[in-house]
Motif scaffolding. Sequence first.
Motif: not given
Length: 525
Positions: A425-442
């Motif tokens: 939730x913090x990451x989505x607020x900082x980056x947006x959900x698209x960037x968060x979803x892209x970075x989550x597997x890594x």
Amino acid sequence: MVCSAPFRSCSAPSVRGTTAGDTSEANSFPRGCPAGAGHEEWQGTTLRLRPTSPAADHSSHAAETGDRMYISRQIIPFFPGGTRGHPRAGRIHRTRGSRTMSMLAASGVGAAALTISALALARNSGKSGEEVAAGDRRTPRSVSVVIPAHNEETTIAETIRSCRAQTHPLDQIIVVADNCSDRTTEIARGQGAVVIEGRGGSKASAQNLALPHITSDAVVALDADATLSPDAVELMMGTLRGGRAGTCTSARPKDTSTVYSQYRTLYHAIANGWVRPLQDRLGRQLVLSGMSNCHRTDVLREVGGFPDDNITEDFNLTWTLHRRAQPVGFTPKAFVYTQEPASLSEILSQMHRWTAGFAQTMVRHRTPLMDVASLIVVGTQVVDAALGGVAICSLPRYLARHGCPRGLLTWWSPLWAAVMLSSLGVAVRQLGWRTTAKCLPGWVAMQGLTGPLIAWWLFREWVLGRHLTTWTGRHGCRPAITPMPRGRKAVLAAGGLATAALLGVLRAAPGHDPSAAARRRRLPG
């Protein structure tokens, strides 16, 4: 205790069941009835269990382990199909499996404790700008930038341009060309920077070469492969005017094109949006990151410049300021954009240096003993790092024991899941959900890899006493790790012998039955 499992009728053929110390004919039971229960206890399809003698009670280990273990040893072997036939077998195995889960559950304790403590013990360690101006120190107004560089010809021009684009005027941009063998010096001079050539030997030494040339009220230290947001210096100077002796920016990688930059993107987003603000509320930043920080020049000179007696100058300087009661803070809206490692070996080398520097700084400054806030900030980091790494190591054993599908579904704990969802939730607020979803597997993959390594590096520094002193990177040095001190070897050997002796005493204690414990571990389910 009542077992409500249905049995065949009481007229079923009987078998002889005996308990310890009692071999009489009275101990014949209907087939399916466990030893230790009398005929008079049968009530329809409900079996009421009661040992017929103290010896029977001892044989079932009820006195040692309670009724649940009594079921495990006495009822389950008499059920067709083993444990699957008993209605409480699931409860028994869930209880045993939770021992492995508890490590993962504990790995979220640090984040939860930091959050609760910061909200409960919040304090403002800085003063207003007016209070500082009225005091015996001048409010900092002028600022210079120091850029230590070692063979940074591909990035130094972009770094200098980001400094020239600042909304706050800069007195000087000083590039310390530390043992460079490429065109770093030539390019930096072409960009209008003041260049100092030297052989500092470390990042801190290179930065200290520039200190005698600085006449500004404040100094920004910036990595040569990083760039600043246009208002970064102005925002950091505002933090200094608010009473802090030092501050740092938020960090964000320049791109998300590799698994390593994806991992760091989420890592920094969670730190920027959750961890650092909480540490600010406690008045104890764990580190003013060396990628980009700003300090009052007079305070920096009072402490002897950037400390060079540690593998990480930023950790060391931050806690030197804490010990001298110099308040520091975080500037969340200022950003530094970093160039992340391009290979696995490079990122692991960098993380090894950071972890070793953290461990060495904590010992040098005895940070957990400084005050309650320091104990909370350091302790929560160590708990999550160490237990998280151990929990990841326990996953293969857990999957082997419970099966892959079931294990993956049951390994997670509610606390860990809550911390994970909060982090995202913090990451989505900082980056947006698209960037968060892209970075989550890594991020997940690198967390699984680096978690155990961080736990091991901390163990090697603190328990084995083997310290990292050089690392690959500046000057191309190979990592150098000190040997274990003789005194530490003697202490660990004595501790190992004492532990082995204690285990031997426990195994020889009356009532200890290793074969019974082994049978319980082999129960199907």
